[in-house]
Design an enzyme around this catalytic site. Structure first.
Site, PDB file in Angstrom:
ATOM      1  N   SER A  68       0.842  -1.201   0.000  1.00 41.98           N
ATOM      2  CA  SER A  68       0.000   0.000   0.000  1.00 41.98           C
ATOM      3  C   SER A  68       0.880   1.255   0.000  1.00 41.98           C
ATOM      4  O   SER A  68       2.078   1.177   0.247  1.00 41.98           O
ATOM      5  CB  SER A  68      -0.912  -0.009   1.236  1.00 41.98           C
ATOM      6  N   ASP A  83      -3.209 -14.139  -0.717  1.00 45.27           N
ATOM      7  CA  ASP A  83      -3.828 -13.454   0.423  1.00 45.27           C
ATOM      8  C   ASP A  83      -5.170 -14.117   0.720  1.00 45.27           C
ATOM      9  O   ASP A  83      -6.217 -13.505   0.608  1.00 45.27           O
ATOM     10  CB  ASP A  83      -4.005 -11.969   0.106  1.00 45.27           C
TER      11      ASP A  83
END
Length: 495
Positions: A203, A260
């Site tokens: 991110s 994920d």
């Protein structure tokens, strides 16, 4: 016997050792056999990947070089004598092979795997094999076993209190920096909230990256405890705490592979919270078309898995499913996000309302854990603490206690505005795209890099009007971000 020489090379996350190819008693064939070696000295040992050196100025024949990670983990001084021998493959690799074949592993087998991973006995390829096998299928019991094992192999903090609260968002929403508002609100109320956060991996900024704009976040455990004793809370980077260290190793392989799964997400988050000494947790699951969780059905399934595992490990959890359809706040990147956070805490008239509202909602849920508050009073209490300035005062005390940042970070001076190609109403904003553009601009490593959002969903825009502004601290970073935004701005505009 060889002596240690520290080699200033970052080989994260692996341990890497360096030996001269010639003149140290090993033949080329032996080097191939010693691809993975065991380095042992006084009461310490590590396994390391071997790299061969052909430059004699780098090492002497009687020396073994250790990269930064290997040197730190071995913990012996330069010049200390060590023995080198071929590493025996971990016995737990047999369990990984069985998992690849589709077997369900017993708790003790999972514990053995996690212990070996945390001790850096696995190569990235072997870790990848384990992750892919688990991504194919994991039983609920296996997820629970991984969670417990990951928490048990590292440090466990104990705050000697019956109520230690925390808040966590599963991520994927740019600008969603609510923790930096929730923590001072909760601290001002008087609950213990030692918030440890990771730095951003994929991110444009993590809580630790944004808080670092304002204060020191690289605290030792002793320093962290001193801050919590004084202020009831902390906003620190968790890397120094050795909390669930296997998780950090797994993440370093998961991210490049884009693995994920829900099972791994649950084990990662809850093992960290258990290690950090939390007793009560508010968990935020944003749902949106470009968020980590895309549908309401997936969110409910993930919520149930979190609840089951949390219940088994003794963690009280309150899970909220929220709107993850667009970025939160106006800033994406450390400096811009810190600006939004402080605007909310100062009660500025132009503070981003969505960030303020979301943080107050989450803070209210955390405060509802307090048995001294009447049921449902948490939100009203959170609003009082923010409006009165008590939350801002708590944040200022936290900054001073952790160490106010002496360097003043500023926005990147290289700027590009991304225009709307036609008039209309902003109908969608792609969270993943915005995050990628901000990272190409240099965030979070360049703290002043990122994106300043000028319009959100529902806004009317004219053709040529700027949708957002890219900030970068280098022309190169700005060029990369500008080119990606030119391909696709991430904004959908309905005519």
């Amino acid at each position: 016997m060889l002596t240690i020489r520290r080699i200033a090379i970052d080989t994260h996350p692996e341990n890497t050792a360096f030996l001269l190819r010639q003149s140290n008693g090993y033949s080329a064939e032996q080097f191939q056999a010693l691809r993975k070696i065991r380095v042992s000295g006084e009461n310490a040992e590590i396994l390391a990947t071997l790299a061969l050196v052909d430059e004699p100025a780098m090492l002497k024949p009687e020396e073994i070089g250790l990269g930064e990670q290997a040197f730190r983990r071995l913990g012996l001084p330069e010049g200390a004598p060590v023995a080198v021998e071929q590493a025996i493959p971990p016995a737990s690799l047999e369990f990984v092979r069985r998992k690849i074949d589709g077997d369900t592993l017993r708790d003790e087998e999972i514990i053995a795997i996690i212990r070996d991973i945390s001790a850096y006995r696995y190569s990235p390829m072997e870790i990848g094999a384990f992750l892919v096998a688990c991504a194919s299928f994991m039983s609920t019991q296996e997820t629970l076993a991984v969670t417990r094992a990951m928490a048990d192999v590292g440090n466990r903090l104990d705050w000697k209190a019956p109520l230690v609260v925390d808040k966590h968002c599963i991520g994927g929403i740019p600008g969603n920096r609510t923790s930096m508002i929730v923590v001072p609100i909760v601290a001002a109320h008087g609950l213990i909230m030692p918030k440890t956060s990771s730095r951003a991996i994929t991110s444009p900024s993590g809580t630790a990256d944004t808080m670092e704009v304002l204060a020191n976040v690289d605290l030792s455990e002793a320093a962290m405890r001193a801050v919590v004793d004084r202020e009831k809370a902390v906003l620190a980077w968790g890397g120094r705490m050795n909390l669930s260290p296997a998780d950090d190793v797994l993440i370093s392989v998961e991210r490049p592979l884009r693995i994920d799964t829900f099972d791994q997400m649950v084990a990662s988050i809850l093992s960290k919270k258990l290690s950090a000494g939390s007793t009560h947790l508010v968990l935020d699951i944003p749902v949106g078309p470009t968020a980590k969780v895309r549908t309401q059905d997936d969110a409910v399934r993930l919520r149930k898995l979190f609840e089951h595992v949390a219940d088994k490990i003794g963690l009280v959890i309150d899970i909220v499913i929220t709107d993850g359809s667009q970025p939160v706040g106006r800033g994406v990147g450390p400096v811009l996000e810190a600006r939004d956070v402080m605007a909310v805490l100062r009660n500025d008239a132009d503070a981003p309302a969505d960030l303020r509202d979301h943080a107050l909602f989450l803070a209210g849920r955390v405060l509802d854990f307090d048995p001294a508050l009447r049921g449902g009073r948490g939100y009203a209490r959170a609003m009082e603490l923010l409006a009165s300035g008590e939350a801002l005062a708590a944040m200022e005390r936290l900054i001073e206690a952790q160490g106010r940042q002496p360097a003043r970070y500023t926005l990147g001076e290289h700027v590009h505005e991304v225009p709307a190609h036609h008039e209309g109403r902003v109908s969608t904003i792609d969270c993943h795209r915005i995050a990628r553009i901000a990272r190409l601009a240099g965030a979070p490593m360049d703290k002043g890099a990122g994106i300043e959002l000028l319009h959100k969903v529902g806004a009317e825009v004219r053709k040529g009007q700027a949708l957002y502004r890219i900030h970068a601290q280098s022309r190169t970073g700005l060029g990369f971000a500008r080119d990606l935004a030119a391909e696709d701005s991430g904004y959908g505009i309905a005519r």
